[in-house]
Structures are given as structure tokens and as C-alpha cells.
Design an enzyme around this catalytic site. Sequence first.
Site, short mmCIF file in Angstrom:
data_model
loop_
_atom_site.label_atom_id
_atom_site.label_comp_id
_atom_site.label_asym_id
_atom_site.label_seq_id
_atom_site.Cartn_x
_atom_site.Cartn_y
_atom_site.Cartn_z
N LYS A 1 47.08 42.59 21.46
CA LYS A 1 47.56 43.96 21.66
C LYS A 1 48.62 44.04 22.75
CE LYS A 1 43.42 44.69 21.48
NZ LYS A 1 42.01 45.65 20.99
N HIS B 1 44.27 45.65 14.87
CA HIS B 1 45.26 44.52 14.37
C HIS B 1 44.44 43.55 13.48
CE1 HIS B 1 43.95 41.53 17.28
NE2 HIS B 1 44.13 42.36 18.12
N LYS C 1 49.48 33.57 19.57
CA LYS C 1 48.45 34.52 19.46
C LYS C 1 48.92 35.84 19.33
CE LYS C 1 44.30 36.26 21.81
NZ LYS C 1 43.93 36.75 23.09
N HIS D 1 41.27 41.78 14.30
CA HIS D 1 40.18 42.60 14.27
C HIS D 1 39.70 42.54 12.74
CE1 HIS D 1 41.65 44.65 17.74
NE2 HIS D 1 40.63 44.03 18.22
N CYS E 1 41.71 40.47 36.85
CA CYS E 1 42.48 40.92 35.40
C CYS E 1 41.99 42.21 34.65
CB CYS E 1 42.78 39.86 34.63
SG CYS E 1 43.83 40.40 33.19
N HIS F 1 46.82 36.83 29.72
CA HIS F 1 47.76 38.15 29.53
C HIS F 1 49.01 38.02 30.21
CE1 HIS F 1 43.69 39.75 28.94
NE2 HIS F 1 44.35 40.55 27.61
N CYS G 1 47.33 35.44 35.02
CA CYS G 1 46.45 35.49 33.96
C CYS G 1 46.70 34.71 32.81
CB CYS G 1 46.01 36.95 33.54
SG CYS G 1 44.78 36.86 32.13
N CYS H 1 41.48 41.50 30.81
CA CYS H 1 40.30 40.72 30.50
C CYS H 1 39.14 41.33 30.99
CB CYS H 1 40.35 39.34 31.21
SG CYS H 1 41.76 38.40 30.75
O1 ME8 Z 1 37.21 41.13 23.23
N1 ME8 Z 1 43.03 36.06 15.61
O2 ME8 Z 1 37.44 43.21 21.98
P1 ME8 Z 1 39.05 43.03 21.29
C1 ME8 Z 1 41.50 36.20 15.24
N2 ME8 Z 1 35.79 44.17 23.36
N3 ME8 Z 1 40.94 36.96 15.59
C2 ME8 Z 1 41.31 37.72 16.67
C3 ME8 Z 1 42.69 37.84 17.09
C4 ME8 Z 1 43.42 36.72 16.46
N4 ME8 Z 1 44.63 36.71 16.65
N5 ME8 Z 1 42.67 38.82 18.08
C5 ME8 Z 1 41.43 39.46 18.19
C6 ME8 Z 1 36.83 42.40 23.02
N6 ME8 Z 1 40.89 38.88 17.29
C7 ME8 Z 1 35.67 43.01 23.63
C8 ME8 Z 1 34.46 42.25 22.82
S1 ME8 Z 1 31.98 42.00 22.23
C9 ME8 Z 1 30.35 42.24 23.16
C10 ME8 Z 1 33.07 42.51 23.24
C11 ME8 Z 1 39.35 39.29 17.19
O3 ME8 Z 1 39.16 43.96 20.78
C12 ME8 Z 1 38.42 38.04 17.39
O4 ME8 Z 1 36.96 38.22 16.95
O5 ME8 Z 1 39.86 42.24 22.38
C13 ME8 Z 1 38.11 38.35 19.12
O6 ME8 Z 1 37.08 37.62 19.60
C14 ME8 Z 1 38.16 39.79 19.21
O7 ME8 Z 1 39.02 40.27 18.05
C15 ME8 Z 1 38.50 40.47 20.41
O8 ME8 Z 1 38.72 41.82 20.09
#
Ligand code: ME8
Length: 505
Positions: free
Chosen positions: A297, A18, A294, A21, A126, A146, A143, A129
Site C-alpha cells: 500500500k 489489494h 513487492k 490480501h 517506523c 517502507h 526502514c 511497520c
Molecule cells: O501486516 N504478496 O496487515 P497487512 C502476498 N495487520 N501477500 C501479501 C502481499 C504481497 N505482495 N502484501 C500483503 C498486517 N500480503 C497486520 C497483520 S496479524 C495478527 C496482523 C498479505 O494489511 C500477507 O499475508 O499489512 C501479509 O503478511 C499480509 O498481507 C499483511 O497485511
Amino acid sequence: MSEFYVTTPIYYVNDVPHIGHAYTTIAADVLARYHRQLGDDVFFLTGTDEHGNPAAQAAARRGLSPQQHVDEMVVKFKALVEQVNATNDFFIRTTDSEHCAKVQAFIQNLYDQGDIYRRSYRGLYCSSCEAFYAEKDLVDGKCPDHGTEPQTVEEENYFFRLSRYQERILDHMEQHPEFIMPESRFNEARSFITQGLEDISISRASLQWGVPIPWDESQVVYVWVDALLNYITALQYAREEDLLERFWPVDYHLMGKDILKFHAVIWPAMLIAAGMELPRHLFIHGYLLMGGEKMSKTRGNVLDPFEVMDKYGVDAFRFYCFREVTFGQDGVVSLEGFENRYNSELANDLGNLLSRTLAMILKYRGGVIPEPPPDSGGDLFAAATRLGEEFAASMSRVDLSGSLELVWRFVRSLNKYVEDMAPWKLAKEPDRGTELNAVLYNLAEGLRLSAVFLHPYMPDTTLEILGQLGITPGSGEIMLQQAEWGRMPGGAEVQPGKPLFPKLD
Ligand code: ME8
């Protein structure tokens, strides 16, 4: 030349990518491109976090094996990287066999040196998370992230002696106030570390989808330990040569505030335990919000970045991300906001400035850019010099929106300059030809400098601008050392093309 290593989080593949990312990936790309413009030796890493509960559950819901599911999902994440025009040097998947082997070697080493022990554990977990919660941290028993009820999990697990490292992490923070940026996030991290770190479970017995614990294959490595290690394992197998020594410690781990704790606590402790240097900086940006919430997903209120980019172009989207929201803070994004900025700033301020300038050079000077005037641009020269200094300072603070604002002020000053100088009036007075030459040169030169500064944000558009100004690509024309007023010789023939950003109705 110095080394510059920047990373994004590796993203979960339980659902499609999304805009959040896309946001972090573009931010990392802006930094990577900027450092390449400085002449640095850059390594930019992104990828996917493919183990763990959410991916296994998503696969089960789809009637697929976890491997089939992640193999399908990773295609979408790689497509996003490509579509946002990110210049990553490697794309890591935590299911890569090289990564898995290195994760095993890393934790085996911690086990051998007595940093890991076995104990039974009962806690509230959770699974979205992938984290345990203390009762006091839940909101109405749910949580905080979530809104779902955590499950009670009881297992025999392997524990990492995180508590051992509390003081050393705090000492490091004391000595390196730039470790976590912005400052508010540094303070937040310090405050939760000061409250006390407990040992954490780093294995799961109830899950099969993960990296097996090397000395006890009935358990898999906790997904966060597996994931954090990507930042060093990738350097060790992305190329034939081991890049660890060249690029570690990392310059910037970029991420959203949701995963600060993992990076500020578990990661430094793991690195200290392994005798490695800590990251130079964690940069924590805010959330993009839609309608004040926020995007995530699990909540299902996502804006499809693919659709936005298809319709309006990648560069417009990249620009909007850092124009609308102050980097480091939360901010609301919307289609309406996007269209407004597109029309007023991209179509008018920038696109129109270029087409007007080229049209005048064509009309009054047969399409040839005049020679630089002897007075070297006057106020514009001063503004460009200031821009260069302030832009560098702002980029070194990773103020991606502030830097963009600085360039935009310059673009606006060019627009004001056209209005003030009114070249169309000068053109009517034959004895003011020298003045007209100077004005046309200054506009072209101002546009060229803007393109160099804007390049990390809008890579294709800025090359297009240079091309239309008659600058042949391939001679390092976008390197930052070119961003000096007056470097462009006269005599090039402009190549007016399609409007950069056709106005939306
Ligand atoms: O947390 N606004 O993966 P994830 C801005 N796999 N950035 C956002 C956002 C939003 N609304 N939503 C997500 C994970 N992000 C783990 C990480 S690292 C060793 C493991 C971005 O798919 C932001 O960078 O949930 C957030 O920290 C990341 O996507 C979380 O991606």
C-alpha cells in the site's frame, strides 16, 4: 472427524485491500475447503486490524474520526472476502468490543503475574511497520520495508518480559521442526531468536486509537499485541459457545514473510506466558510481485483484484494465484501471464475437455453416460489412484501450487487420452461400441475426479462441471471420499452448458 483451525493475518485498514490480501485469504480458503472435503470440523478466521498509527493517520488525512474511517474501510475488506468466495466462519474486527475486553483481560493477567513492567524508552520507530528498529537494521538510515526515515520516540512505556521466553521458544522449535513452514523460514526465525530477544514495549502513550491499558488508561496496547490476540479472542465470541477448547491450538496461521517475526517471537512468548499451547504451524508464503517489486500500500504499485475478478471470474483468479507462483516463494504476477494461463489451461485443457467430452456423449450415446467398463480405466485408473495419494501428501505440506500441478498433470493425461483413443474414429466402427463406451465413461469419470480435487481452488466451476456431468448437487458429491476411480455409476444424463472459460481474444 478432527478439528481444523486456519487463519489469515488480520489486515490493516489504512488503505484499500489489494491482491496480496486476496492471496492469503484465498490460500486459507483453499485449505478450509479441502479440510471440509475431508469431513473435518473447520473454523476459518479472517478480519481486520483496525487500531494503531497508520489507521489513525489515514483517518486524519481524510478528516474523519478513526472510528468513521475504519467503519468505511472494513466494508471494502468484507467485500473482498465475499468476492474471492472465501468461506470464513467469522470476520473479526479488532474494534469489536468483545475483542477489546479480552485483550485487556489477557494483558492484565500478564501484568498481575509480573510479566509486564514500566520503564522509559527511547528508540527509532517506523510508524508504518508499528515497530522499533535498531540503528543496524536500517538501510541508509531508513526502514528496510517502507524506505521512510523512522522517528525518534521517547516514552514511558509498559514492557513485556520477552527475554524470559527465548529459551522456551527455542526448545519448542527444537521439538517441533514443523512449527514454522517452509523450513527456510524456520531457520530464519531460529537465527533471529538465537541472536537474543529483548523485552519489548507493549504500550503507547502518544496514541489514543487503541485498546486502553486496563491499569493505566493514559496508554493504549501496542497494536501488534492487540492484533495477535485476535486468533484466540475470536474463538471466544464468534459463537455463543466458547470455541477455544475445540479449536486451539490453531492448525495453520497463514501469512506473508513480512510478519514472520511478530508471529515467531512475540506471539509464542505471549502464549507461553499465558500458559497456552503454541500454534501447530505458521505457514509463511512469499510475495506476489509485479514487475519485480513487492506490492504494498505504501509503495502504491497495486493490482486491483476486484477488476481482475470482475473481468475474468473469481475461479480463474483463484486458480492463477496458485498456478503462477510456487506457494511459499515469491513470484511475479501480471495480466499477460494471467491471460496466457487462462487461455491455455482453463479454456483449453479443462474447459475444452469438458465440452468435447459432453458433445461426444451427446452425439454418440444420446447424452447418457455409459456404464463403467469392467477393466476399470487401465492407465487412467492407476493415474487417478496415484493422484489421490500424492495430492493428500502435498496438501499436508500446504504445497498449494504443487497440489494444483498434480491435478493439472491428470487433466493433461485426460487430454492425451482423448487424442490417443480418438473416439470419433471408434464411433465410425459399429463393432467397437464397447470400446467407445469405455472411453466416454473414462473421460467423464476423469473429469469428475478432477472436479473433486480442484474444488477447493475453483469452487463454482467444479460444481458446474459436476452439474454438466449430470450429477445432482447436495449429496456430498464433492467430499474427497468420492475421489475414487469408478465410483460414478453410468446412466446419468449429461447437461452440457455454457463453456466454463470462454477463450479470450
Ligand atoms: O501486516 N504478496 O496487515 P497487512 C502476498 N495487520 N501477500 C501479501 C502481499 C504481497 N505482495 N502484501 C500483503 C498486517 N500480503 C497486520 C497483520 S496479524 C495478527 C496482523 C498479505 O494489511 C500477507 O499475508 O499489512 C501479509 O503478511 C499480509 O498481507 C499483511 O497485511
